[in-house]
Motif scaffolding. Structure first.
Motif, PDB file in Angstrom:
ATOM      1  N   TRP A  69      10.876  16.024  40.367  1.00 30.49           N
ATOM      2  CA  TRP A  69      11.912  17.043  40.571  1.00 30.49           C
ATOM      3  C   TRP A  69      11.435  18.389  40.050  1.00 30.49           C
ATOM      4  O   TRP A  69      11.629  19.432  40.698  1.00 30.49           O
ATOM      5  N   THR A 103       9.050  20.267  42.275  1.00 31.20           N
ATOM      6  CA  THR A 103       9.709  20.883  43.424  1.00 31.20           C
ATOM      7  C   THR A 103      10.500  22.128  43.023  1.00 31.20           C
ATOM      8  O   THR A 103      10.588  23.093  43.784  1.00 31.20           O
ATOM      9  N   ASN A 104      11.062  22.127  41.808  1.00 28.59           N
ATOM     10  CA  ASN A 104      11.987  23.187  41.396  1.00 28.59           C
ATOM     11  C   ASN A 104      11.449  24.084  40.289  1.00 28.59           C
ATOM     12  O   ASN A 104      12.211  24.860  39.699  1.00 28.59           O
ATOM     13  N   ASN A 145      12.436  27.724  39.837  1.00 25.92           N
ATOM     14  CA  ASN A 145      13.859  28.038  39.703  1.00 25.92           C
ATOM     15  C   ASN A 145      14.429  27.673  38.337  1.00 25.92           C
ATOM     16  O   ASN A 145      15.648  27.629  38.181  1.00 25.92           O
TER      17      ASN A 145
END
Length: 469
Positions: free
Chosen positions: A206, A209-210, A213
């Motif tokens: 996760w 991917t992030n 952000n």
């Protein structure tokens, strides 16, 4: 040869606890206290002589020790403080205490005897001694530890059953140790905010991917951070959030800063409370990421999480490492008042000690719990009356992942601990206990709080009761 030496060390500790304690003190006392004193001196040089912050003055903006800026909170929101430069002495202190904790764990041996050993009740000890009275040749303690499957066991300890073997019957060790006349002035512990796997944890996949952000916080010591960290992560070891200027053994040493100070330090990391924060450490440490999460929750940040498995999980997932020192842009952040029901105080514990329905969990190693060693130079050795010993490592897998809620419930069931039980978790200065407290919240134990001042404060007050094996 290494294993043989480890077993010999374990045997010497069991056979001569006091000698081992003295040896541990000789090896670590000077180095730890020297580093703590160095931290104070360095910090005061940087700030022109910062003063310690007393509990009575927590709501006032105190002198900022090494805080990013020495401005009142209101003006700090308009003119954000610059990030504080990493303090070498603070990093050194953190590294020293990590090493001493590792020594304590190693001293317990490779047989796992530092995991979940609890003081037996007086009745249990009497029964054990009676049953052993007819034995012609009792098995030596060291041999028993080296071969944990042997039938003989140390007379003063009982092993926590595994999650599979857990039974609902609760031992009475807690009540046997509590002094008469307790509790003194009981009051109810209020339930805190509930957590779930989704609210508290993210996976390495996760994060990959992030990663653009989120705000990444590496909670390890600076030396490990500079040796390789997740790209974009800022460094904030546990000492960044704690008052290390106060006298060790006092209520103020190692506890989190008051709201105004903490708000500036959080803002200096680039955390504004809106963007998701992911904290991480390593699977074999103290669980510093849990300490960071525990603090951010109290600061009102609901979208903060832990990287499950820490940096090891990141590397296992093919994540790259960086060695540059990252400084995020300082942002305005404020804390009007800490979110309640996360922290247990010395006063509350003393007033409620011995109360039915209260469980006190000591998450230190077994040698610390039994008073065999004082790796952080606590004023006294031992544990709180009625406390059970379930070291931090029992709550996680070998990879550092949280055990399931069902496994945590099974771990606690033998002690009669349910989701209705009031739970105080403690260690030396609150780092390991904060991690376990957040894990308990995720497992459904909402009436759980961390003793931030920790054992060092309890042991530093000679008027408070203490148990030594």
């Amino acid at each position: 040869m290494k294993k043989l030496l480890t077993l010999m060390l374990a045997a010497s500790m069991i056979a001569g606890g006091s000698q081992f304690a003295l040896a541990a003190e000789d090896d670590g006392a000077n180095s730890i206290m020297a580093q703590i004193n160095a931290f104070k001196a360095t910090n005061q040089e940087k700030t022109g002589g910062a003063v310690s912050e007393d509990k009575a003055e927590e709501k006032a903006p105190a002198a900022e020790e090494s805080a990013p800026a020495a401005q009142p909170e209101q003006s700090a929101q308009q003119q954000p403080a610059e990030p504080a430069a990493p303090n070498p002495a603070a990093a050194a202190v953190d590294q020293i205490v990590r090493e001493e904790a590792a020594k304590a764990a190693q001293a317990a041996g490779d047989a796992g005897n530092n995991r979940g050993v609890v003081a037996a009740t007086q009745q249990e000890e009497a029964a054990t001694e009676a049953s052993d009275a007819g034995d012609e040749a009792p098995q030596p303690a060291a041999e028993s530890e080296a071969q944990p499957e042997a039938p003989a066991a140390p007379a003063k300890t009982v092993q926590i059953p595994s999650a599979v073997e857990a039974q609902p019957a609760a031992p009475a060790a807690a009540t046997a140790e509590v002094p008469a006349g307790r509790p003194l002035n009981p009051s109810a512990m209020q339930a805190g905010a509930a957590e779930t796997r989704e609210s508290i944890l993210v996976s390495a996949d996760w994060l990959k991917t992030n990663i653009k952000n989120v705000v990444l916080v590496d909670s390890r010591p600076e030396s490990l951070y500079l040796g390789g960290h997740i790209p974009g992560a800022v460094n904030a070891p546990w000492t960044y959030f704690a008052n290390m200027n106060a006298k060790q053994g006092s209520e103020q040493w190692g506890v989190i800063w008051p709201e105004a100070t903490m708000a500036k330090r959080i803002g200096a990391l680039g955390i504004n409370g809106k963007k998701t924060v992911v904290a991480y450490c390593d699977a074999g440490g103290w669980g510093q990421s849990g300490w960071t999460l525990w603090i951010l929750r109290q600061a009102g940040i609901k979208n903060a999480k832990i990287l499950e498995g820490g940096i090891g999980a990141w590397k296992a997932a093919g994540g790259q490492l960086a060695k540059n020192k990252v400084k995020n842009q300082t942002v305005a952040f404020s804390i009007q008042k800490y979110v309640p029901n996360y922290t247990a105080t010395t006063q509350w514990i003393n007033d409620n000690l011995g109360k039915p329905g209260l469980a006190i969990i000591d998450v230190r190693t077994q040698p610390e719990y039994n008073g065999k060693i004082r790796p952080f130079q606590e004023k006294r050795a031992g544990h709180l009356p009625g406390a059970i010993n379930i070291s931090r490592e029992n709550f996680v897998t070998e990879q550092g992942h949280f055990k399931s809620a069902e496994e945590v419930a099974a771990l606690l069931a033998p002690y009669g601990i349910t989701t209705d039980t009031e739970i105080v978790v403690y260690d030396t200065a609150g780092v390991r206990s904060a991690f376990v407290t957040m894990l308990l919240r995720y497992a459904g134990f909402q009436k759980s709080q961390s003793y931030d001042a920790g054992f060092q404060a309890w042991a530093g007050n000679p008027d408070l009761p203490l148990v030594t094996q």
